[in-house]
Design a protein around this motif. Structure first.
Motif, PDB file in Angstrom:
ATOM      1  N   SER A   1      10.244 -25.471  25.486  1.00 48.90           N
ATOM      2  CA  SER A   1      11.064 -25.655  26.688  1.00 48.90           C
ATOM      3  C   SER A   1      10.819 -24.541  27.697  1.00 48.90           C
ATOM      4  N   ASP A   2      10.983 -24.893  28.969  1.00 43.04           N
ATOM      5  CA  ASP A   2      10.858 -23.908  30.041  1.00 43.04           C
ATOM      6  C   ASP A   2      11.878 -22.784  29.884  1.00 43.04           C
ATOM      7  N   LEU A   3      13.110 -23.136  29.559  1.00 43.36           N
ATOM      8  CA  LEU A   3      14.163 -22.128  29.544  1.00 43.36           C
ATOM      9  C   LEU A   3      14.009 -21.159  28.379  1.00 43.36           C
ATOM     10  N   SER A   4      13.653 -21.664  27.206  1.00 40.92           N
ATOM     11  CA  SER A   4      13.420 -20.756  26.069  1.00 40.92           C
ATOM     12  C   SER A   4      12.260 -19.816  26.368  1.00 40.92           C
ATOM     13  N   ASN A   5      11.219 -20.325  27.005  1.00 44.65           N
ATOM     14  CA  ASN A   5      10.084 -19.474  27.366  1.00 44.65           C
ATOM     15  C   ASN A   5      10.477 -18.439  28.411  1.00 44.65           C
ATOM     16  N   LEU A   6      11.301 -18.835  29.379  1.00 51.22           N
ATOM     17  CA  LEU A   6      11.759 -17.880  30.392  1.00 51.22           C
ATOM     18  C   LEU A   6      12.569 -16.754  29.741  1.00 51.22           C
ATOM     19  N   ILE A   7      13.428 -17.107  28.790  1.00 49.27           N
ATOM     20  CA  ILE A   7      14.224 -16.084  28.116  1.00 49.27           C
ATOM     21  C   ILE A   7      13.324 -15.159  27.297  1.00 49.27           C
ATOM     22  N   ALA A   8      12.302 -15.716  26.665  1.00 47.48           N
ATOM     23  CA  ALA A   8      11.343 -14.869  25.940  1.00 47.48           C
ATOM     24  C   ALA A   8      10.651 -13.906  26.896  1.00 47.48           C
ATOM     25  N   ASP A   9      10.293 -14.391  28.100  1.00 47.74           N
ATOM     26  CA  ASP A   9       9.715 -13.505  29.117  1.00 47.74           C
ATOM     27  C   ASP A   9      10.677 -12.360  29.441  1.00 47.74           C
ATOM     28  N   ALA A  10      11.959 -12.722  29.637  1.00 46.32           N
ATOM     29  CA  ALA A  10      12.957 -11.722  29.998  1.00 46.32           C
ATOM     30  C   ALA A  10      13.147 -10.697  28.882  1.00 46.32           C
ATOM     31  N   GLN A  11      13.160 -11.159  27.645  1.00 50.64           N
ATOM     32  CA  GLN A  11      13.402 -10.246  26.542  1.00 50.64           C
ATOM     33  C   GLN A  11      12.204  -9.335  26.286  1.00 50.64           C
ATOM     34  N   LEU A  12      10.998  -9.858  26.501  1.00 53.87           N
ATOM     35  CA  LEU A  12       9.818  -9.004  26.381  1.00 53.87           C
ATOM     36  C   LEU A  12       9.839  -7.929  27.457  1.00 53.87           C
ATOM     37  N   TRP A  13      10.143  -8.339  28.705  1.00 47.02           N
ATOM     38  CA  TRP A  13      10.207  -7.378  29.809  1.00 47.02           C
ATOM     39  C   TRP A  13      11.275  -6.313  29.551  1.00 47.02           C
ATOM     40  N   ALA A  14      12.435  -6.735  29.057  1.00 41.66           N
ATOM     41  CA  ALA A  14      13.548  -5.807  28.852  1.00 41.66           C
ATOM     42  C   ALA A  14      13.265  -4.775  27.777  1.00 41.66           C
ATOM     43  N   THR A  15      12.419  -5.119  26.819  1.00 42.07           N
ATOM     44  CA  THR A  15      12.154  -4.200  25.701  1.00 42.07           C
ATOM     45  C   THR A  15      10.780  -3.548  25.793  1.00 42.07           C
ATOM     46  N   GLN A  16      10.186  -3.561  26.980  1.00 40.89           N
ATOM     47  CA  GLN A  16       8.935  -2.816  27.167  1.00 40.89           C
ATOM     48  C   GLN A  16       9.104  -1.339  26.800  1.00 40.89           C
ATOM     49  N   PRO A  17      10.243  -0.716  27.123  1.00 37.71           N
ATOM     50  CA  PRO A  17      10.412   0.683  26.694  1.00 37.71           C
ATOM     51  C   PRO A  17      10.365   0.868  25.183  1.00 37.71           C
ATOM     52  N   ASN A  18      10.618  -0.191  24.432  1.00 34.20           N
ATOM     53  CA  ASN A  18      10.516  -0.124  22.970  1.00 34.20           C
ATOM     54  C   ASN A  18       9.087  -0.332  22.478  1.00 34.20           C
ATOM     55  N   GLY A  19       8.193  -0.616  23.417  1.00 34.94           N
ATOM     56  CA  GLY A  19       6.805  -0.896  23.037  1.00 34.94           C
ATOM     57  C   GLY A  19       6.566  -2.327  22.632  1.00 34.94           C
ATOM     58  N   ALA A  20       7.434  -3.251  23.053  1.00 34.06           N
ATOM     59  CA  ALA A  20       7.333  -4.649  22.622  1.00 34.06           C
ATOM     60  C   ALA A  20       6.041  -5.298  23.095  1.00 34.06           C
ATOM     61  N   ASP A  21       5.410  -6.057  22.201  1.00 36.64           N
ATOM     62  CA  ASP A  21       4.213  -6.841  22.505  1.00 36.64           C
ATOM     63  C   ASP A  21       4.521  -8.328  22.633  1.00 36.64           C
ATOM     64  N   ILE A  22       5.522  -8.808  21.871  1.00 36.78           N
ATOM     65  CA  ILE A  22       5.833 -10.234  21.765  1.00 36.78           C
ATOM     66  C   ILE A  22       7.350 -10.369  21.690  1.00 36.78           C
ATOM     67  N   ALA A  23       7.880 -11.483  22.169  1.00 35.41           N
ATOM     68  CA  ALA A  23       9.298 -11.805  21.986  1.00 35.41           C
ATOM     69  C   ALA A  23       9.426 -13.268  21.606  1.00 35.41           C
ATOM     70  N   PHE A  24      10.407 -13.569  20.772  1.00 30.20           N
ATOM     71  CA  PHE A  24      10.687 -14.952  20.368  1.00 30.20           C
ATOM     72  C   PHE A  24      12.152 -15.276  20.671  1.00 30.20           C
ATOM     73  N   MET A  25      12.411 -16.512  21.113  1.00 32.34           N
ATOM     74  CA  MET A  25      13.768 -16.958  21.387  1.00 32.34           C
ATOM     75  C   MET A  25      14.075 -18.210  20.590  1.00 32.34           C
ATOM     76  N   ASN A  26      15.195 -18.181  19.843  1.00 35.62           N
ATOM     77  CA  ASN A  26      15.603 -19.358  19.061  1.00 35.62           C
ATOM     78  C   ASN A  26      16.222 -20.405  19.973  1.00 35.62           C
ATOM     79  N   PRO A  27      15.857 -21.682  19.822  1.00 36.82           N
ATOM     80  CA  PRO A  27      16.353 -22.709  20.744  1.00 36.82           C
ATOM     81  C   PRO A  27      17.847 -22.932  20.660  1.00 36.82           C
ATOM     82  N   GLY A  28      18.457 -22.712  19.496  1.00 34.68           N
ATOM     83  CA  GLY A  28      19.888 -22.909  19.364  1.00 34.68           C
ATOM     84  C   GLY A  28      20.713 -21.879  20.115  1.00 34.68           C
ATOM     85  N   GLY A  29      20.085 -20.792  20.530  1.00 35.33           N
ATOM     86  CA  GLY A  29      20.779 -19.774  21.299  1.00 35.33           C
ATOM     87  C   GLY A  29      20.793 -20.055  22.781  1.00 35.33           C
TER      88      GLY A  29
END
Length: 580
Positions: free
Chosen positions: A389-417
């Motif tokens: 879904s577009d929205l789950s992917n957008l949230i994954a984009d947001a969560q990856l961006w938000a945790t760049q200070p943690n050194g994040a490479d990848i983010a996953f979003m559960n659809p039920g959330g």
């Protein structure tokens, strides 16, 4: 604990009498009766998965027209009860949690107050009743101010006027249930018992921190062990309120029972023949079935869609002499809760109480969308958690961006959330909240490429799960090829019945920023605490040592920050996963 050990434990608890701490209510919501006859009629008006949908604008549609909303639900309940000899309003869980802004922002106090106003008599718990943990569920039942946010008004929150039942949620140390396991009411000269349960898989659906020390037991075994407990108290008419359900092949007809599959089939087939009716939920689907119990007798099994859009009317006919239900005389109808009736004024007062607080906070603009950004949908328009879904992917984009200070490479979003869609135009705080209402905590931790591939394979859910496949949202730059097989297979609980299941999955060509994912290399992965604890059967996340987790803020806060930073945002597309 093995399944056989769990069954032995259920039986031991029941026979020891620990579960007899239930509420015993002396009288039903009964109307003056006619002169006694051979039978007494009891109308049950049932709904499930209300999820705090008080407002008429949030539930959506059913049968092709706007439906639901607490004030309209209350009016329809009153209208259906008119003329009934005796009537009770009952529910099958998820009354709170995963709620829209008006209720969710205030820890669902508005939801419970609306349910009090419409006269709910009794409900089972569902998995979402445990979203904020056992202590918060007990506050929802008993009242009091929130431990962190305090009281929203001068008068403290008063709690639920109805009992929540939790027969299969027991303390690991004492075996006692977190809330009463059953509720008994008397209709004229006969007793009627209600057993309430959530699904056994609840621990896979909620954050683990809030349920430490509690065990969730098998649904059928729990109910069966309580049958003799109820019968010893003179109860022969027994109804199960169960927050677990099935999926019909045709949801266009609210009263269809065509092709119903899923966990409810195996559970129903194992339930004691003394149980007279089963009112279900969890899958957000409507059905109205007559199934066969182990003694070969007909047994009514219903579900009322979700968000207060449908009411299941189940009419029990009870023999005065035996106190038991006359099975072949039971009728049931699923009724649409349309918005053409006058809204109930008691529920409207609840809305009017909370709306000013919600409007003040919710109307603040936080971003803008160039076009609707939505969850995946089935051909009928229902939510589809099994597709990208577009929205789950957008949230994954947001969560990856938000945790760049943690050194994040990848983010996953559960659809039920992801609980609501975004419309085009200005995005308010309330709209962002409706998308992510759970206040989960983001966390980043190391995983090997092999573990990441294992996570992607776990999107194929275990056979018997309510949804055969759960499609994770992934961020820009992360791609892979996916092949899967979804087909009907024998139900592991009831091999003579068929259920829809994911039977094979293949993940290949996994790439990160154009380079192949190295199974032996380590990457920093961001998820919410629900997934990190192995929620939705993503067990590989749970393998990571919790000491390695780096906190990344509350998911909603980071999503709002992303929208503010990058607006206007556009649908990111659903081409990150190549379906083979």
């Amino acid at each position: 604990m093995s399944r056989s050990d769990r069954r032995s434990r259920i039986f031991a608890i029941a026979v020891s009498g620990l579960l007899t701490l239930a509420f015993a209510m002396p009288a039903s919501a009964a109307k003056p009766s006619e002169p006694p006859g051979r039978t007494v009629d009891l109308q049950l008006l049932a709904f499930n998965d209300y999820h705090g949908h008080l407002e008429a604008t949030t539930p959506g549609a059913a049968a092709g027209q706007p439906a639901g909303g607490g004030a309209y639900l209350a009016t329809h309940l009153k209208q259906l009860a008119q003329g009934a000899q005796h009537s009770l309003t009952v529910a099958a869980g998820d009354l709170i949690g995963g709620s829209p802004f008006l209720s969710g922002l205030f820890h669902d106090e508005p939801s419970v107050e609306s349910l009090n106003a419409m006269g709910l008599d009794v409900s089972s718990v569902g998995n979402h009743e445990f979203d904020e943990g056992v202590d918060e569920l007990l506050r929802m039942q008993n009242g009091g101010c929130h431990p962190e946010d305090g009281c929203y008004f001068k008068e403290p929150y008063g709690g639920a006027d109805f009992p929540w039942l939790a027969a299969n949620v027991v303390s690991e140390s004492t075996g006692e249930t977190v809330l009463p396991p059953y509720w008994i009411t008397q209709v004229e000269n006969v007793k009627v018992g209600f057993i309430g349960m959530t699904l056994e898989a609840t621990p896979t659906l909620v954050a683990q921190a809030g349920i430490v020390g509690w065990d969730f037991l098998d649904e059928a075994d729990t109910a069966n062990a309580l049958v003799p407990v109820l019968k010893e108290q003179g109860v022969e008419a027994i109804v199960v309120l169960l927050h677990e359900g099935g999926n019909p092949a045709d949801i266009g007809d609210l009263n269809s029972c065509i092709g119903v599959s899923g966990p409810i089939i195996g559970i129903q087939n194992r339930l004691d023949a003394e149980i007279d009716a089963v009112i279900t939920g969890h899958t957000h689907q409507p059905y109205n079935c007559v199934m066969t119990d182990p003694a070969g007798q007909p047994r009514r099994v219903t579900s009322a869609f979700s968000f207060g859009r449908v009411i299941s009317e189940v009419n029990l006919v009870i023999d005065r002499a035996t106190g038991d239900v006359v099975r072949d005389a039971v009728t049931a109808t699923n009724h649409l809760v349309d918005q053409t009736v006058r809204p109930d004024q008691n529920v409207m007062k609840v809305l009017e109480k909370w709306a000013p607080l919600a409007d003040e906070l919710g109307s603040v603009p936080v971003g803008e969308a160039t076009a609707p950004i939505t969850r995946a949908k089935t051909p009928s328009g229902s939510e589809d958690r099994g597709s990208e879904s577009d929205l789950s992917n957008l949230i994954a984009d947001a969560q990856l961006w938000a945790t760049q200070p943690n050194g994040a490479d990848i983010a996953f979003m559960n659809p039920g959330g992801v609980r609501a869609d975004l419309d085009a135009g200005v995005i308010t705080y309330a709209e962002a909240f409706n998308v992510q209402p759970f206040s989960n905590i983001l966390m980043t931790f190391p995983m090997t490429g092999e573990q990441i591939i294992s996570v992607l394979e776990e999107q194929c859910q275990p056979i018997g799960a309510s949804r055969p496949f759960l499609h994770l949202g992934v961020p820009e730059g992360f791609t892979y090829d996916l092949a899967r097989t979804i087909q009907e297979v024998p139900d592991p609980e009831e091999p003579t019945e068929m259920i829809l299941a994911c039977t094979a999955v293949s993940v290949s060509n996994v790439q990160l920023q154009g380079a192949a994912l190295d199974p032996a290399a380590t990457y920093m992965v961001t998820v919410n605490n629900f997934l990190a604890d192995g929620g939705d059967n993503f067990d590989t996340f749970e393998e990571v040592d919790p000491a390695l987790r780096i906190g990344g803020g509350i998911d909603l806060d980071e999503f709002v920050r992303y929208l503010t930073e990058f607006s206007p945002v556009s649908p990111p597309g659903t081409d990150r996963v190549n379906e083979l």
